[in-house]
Structure formats: structure tokens, C-alpha cells
Design an enzyme around this catalytic site. Structure first.
Site, mmCIF file in Angstrom:
data_model
loop_
_atom_site.group_PDB
_atom_site.id
_atom_site.type_symbol
_atom_site.label_atom_id
_atom_site.label_comp_id
_atom_site.label_asym_id
_atom_site.label_seq_id
_atom_site.Cartn_x
_atom_site.Cartn_y
_atom_site.Cartn_z
ATOM 1 N N HIS A 71 -19.935 10.393 20.151
ATOM 2 C CA HIS A 71 -19.188 11.997 20.533
ATOM 3 C C HIS A 71 -20.454 12.653 19.817
ATOM 4 O O HIS A 71 -21.225 12.306 18.432
ATOM 5 C CB HIS A 71 -18.275 12.943 19.256
ATOM 6 C CG HIS A 71 -17.855 14.031 19.417
ATOM 7 N ND1 HIS A 71 -16.821 13.872 19.270
ATOM 8 C CD2 HIS A 71 -18.648 14.724 20.079
ATOM 9 C CE1 HIS A 71 -16.599 15.411 19.765
ATOM 10 N NE2 HIS A 71 -17.972 16.183 20.214
ATOM 11 N N GLU A 120 -17.908 11.795 24.242
ATOM 12 C CA GLU A 120 -17.348 12.742 23.949
ATOM 13 C C GLU A 120 -18.169 13.625 23.994
ATOM 14 O O GLU A 120 -19.067 13.687 22.815
ATOM 15 C CB GLU A 120 -16.528 12.470 23.171
ATOM 16 C CG GLU A 120 -15.344 11.591 22.936
ATOM 17 C CD GLU A 120 -14.465 10.639 22.402
ATOM 18 O OE1 GLU A 120 -13.714 10.089 21.786
ATOM 19 O OE2 GLU A 120 -14.750 11.114 20.882
ATOM 20 N N HIS A 173 -7.538 8.128 18.503
ATOM 21 C CA HIS A 173 -7.971 8.612 17.543
ATOM 22 C C HIS A 173 -6.292 8.466 16.419
ATOM 23 O O HIS A 173 -5.131 8.007 16.554
ATOM 24 C CB HIS A 173 -7.237 10.375 17.217
ATOM 25 C CG HIS A 173 -8.338 11.147 16.798
ATOM 26 N ND1 HIS A 173 -9.101 11.168 16.736
ATOM 27 C CD2 HIS A 173 -8.130 11.856 15.621
ATOM 28 C CE1 HIS A 173 -9.289 11.695 15.367
ATOM 29 N NE2 HIS A 173 -9.059 12.551 14.604
#
Length: 251
Positions: free
Chosen positions: A44, A76, A198
Site C-alpha cells: 500500500h 492497494e 485486515h
């Protein structure tokens, strides 16, 4: 059928960035994870580069292209103009769009598709036109899937943070898991594949996969990196892969 494991390297990069030194090596840890059987790498790259740096993106893609051409890079990020251009420059196999504000510590909610689907649809089409698979970060709420279908995405990534937060409350864990199952089933019935990520751990991943065995991919970073401090990266990846294949691990 095993669920694909994508190892999130953000925590490794954050540890590296505490010093102006090249270790721990993000590329090196990515190589260990892929050598150990991980099907992909997730990163990310945030605007402030507080963990993944923009230079890491090309180096990780080169690692995959040159040494692991059958594996995937998942990038991401919030679909700003700069992020979309970054994806078009590097063309990863998968892009996961998240509704993060740049100052957020980590992703903590899915898209509000009722108001965002019109904004997301042309971005999804643009990135899909570049040959990328597009996944959208989604809260565990089956009602939003009717809006998700309007975006044209290939997949959703279920936000499993609320589920992961129930590690001390078995009853609440069952309730959060049920929401995930209902959302996943609704998405699959609409022809949308399902990822999840997550705060997934060895402990809660088994229960998740038992209820949603058709998950395409799980992206795991924080717990996997924490376990790697105890077991090493190679052994930790193998432990998670065992769970992804349906085996149980004693903890």
C-alpha cells in the site's frame, strides 16, 4: 481448494524506514515469502511513503517478473490521480481500491458505495482496460453489494477488521463472522469474487475459511509479520499456507 495467500509487506517496510538503512529488506522478505509458497505480495504505497516507498513498487514487480512469474503483486490505495497513474505505470495483476484518507494509520472501513459507485465506475473501467484485476474494499454488509455491482469490479475485499477485533469475545466473533459470510455469499451470487483482509491471524483465519471456503485470496500483514518475529518469515508463511489449505494449526 486452497485460498491464495498474499503477504502484505507494509509492516516490514515500516520497520526498515525507522532507520536510513536498507534492512530489513522489503525485496528480500518478499523473496522469502514467495520462496516459501505465498501466491502473492500486497503493498500500500501511501503518499507520504511512511512504509512502502514508490521505488519499492518497481523492484517488487521486477522480483516477481524475473523470479516468480506465476505470482501476483496486489497494490492497494486510494484512487487519486497519482495512484491511478502509478498503477498504469507498473500494471500489477491486481489493484485494490480503498477509501483511505492519506493521514489514516491503516484502512479502517470500506467504501460507502451508495455515494461512491459513480466515482469508482470510470476508474475501475480505466484500470481494467489496462489489464488489471480490480478489487474494492468492502464493509461486511450484504446490502451494499447491489451498489458494488454497478462499479464493474472483478472482486471485493472484505474488511475483516471488526472480526479480528473480537479475539477476546467469542460471541461477538460469531456475529461478525456471520456478517462476513452473508456479504460474501451475496457477492458470489452476483458473480463477484471475494478476497478478505485486515487483522487476520492463524487463530481466526481457520473459522473464516470454514464458513467461506470459496475465498479467492487473503491478504495478511500485521499478524504475519508479528509471527515472523517468533517463527521466521519462511516458517510463518508455511504456517499460514497450511491454514489456507484447510489444515488446523496448534496455537
Amino acid at each position: 481448494m486452497s485460498v491464495a495467500l498474499s503477504v502484505n509487506l507494509n509492516a516490514v517496510a515500516q520497520l526498515r524506514n525507522r532507520r536510513n538503512l536498507p534492512w530489513p529488506s522489503v525485496i528480500g522478505m518478499g523473496r522469502v515469502a514467495l520462496n516459501s509458497g505465498a501466491q502473492g505480495i500486497t503493498i500500500h504505497p501511501r503518499p507520504d511513503q511512511r512504509h512502502i516507498r514508490f521505488s519499492d513498487v518497481g523492484e517488487l514487480l521486477a522480483l516477481i517478473d524475473n523470479e516468480f512469474p506465476d505470482r501476483e503483486l496486489n497494490i492497494e490505495g486510494y484512487p487519486s490521480d497519482d495512484f491511478v497513474l502509478l498503477c498504469e505505470k507498473h500494471r500489477p495483476k491486481q489493484v485494490t481500491l480503498v477509501p483511505d484518507d492519506p493521514v489514516q494509520t491503516t484502512s479502517d472501513h470500506g467504501w460507502d458505495f451508495r455515494v461512491s459507485y459513480k466515482k469508482l465506475s470510470p476508474i475501475v473501467a480505466r484500470l481494467k482496460g489496462g489489464g488489471m484485476r480490480i478489487s474494492l474494499f468492502t464493509d461486511p454488509n450484504p446490502e451494499v453489494i447491489k451498489w458494488v455491482t454497478q462499479t464493474g469490479c472483478n472482486r471485493i475485499e472484505l474488511y475483516t477488521g471488526p472480526y479480528g477485533a473480537t479475539y477476546l469475545d467469542p460471541e461477538q466473533s460469531k456475529e461478525e463472522l456471520e456478517r462476513l459470510v452473508q456479504t460474501a455469499d451475496t457477492a458470489q451470487s452476483r458473480g463477484i469474487d471475494v478476497n478478505a483482509g485486515h487483522d487476520l491471524t492463524i487463530q481466526n483465519l481457520s473459522a473464516l475459511l470454514a464458513r467461506i471456503p470459496y475465498l479467492a485470496e487473503v491478504s495478511i500483514g500485521h499478524a504475519l509479520t508479528a509471527d515472523a518475529l517468533e517463527y521466521g518469515m519462511a516458517q510463518t508463511v508455511k504456517r499460514f499456507l497450511k491454514v489456507c489449505s484447510g489444515d488446523r494449526i496448534q496455537t
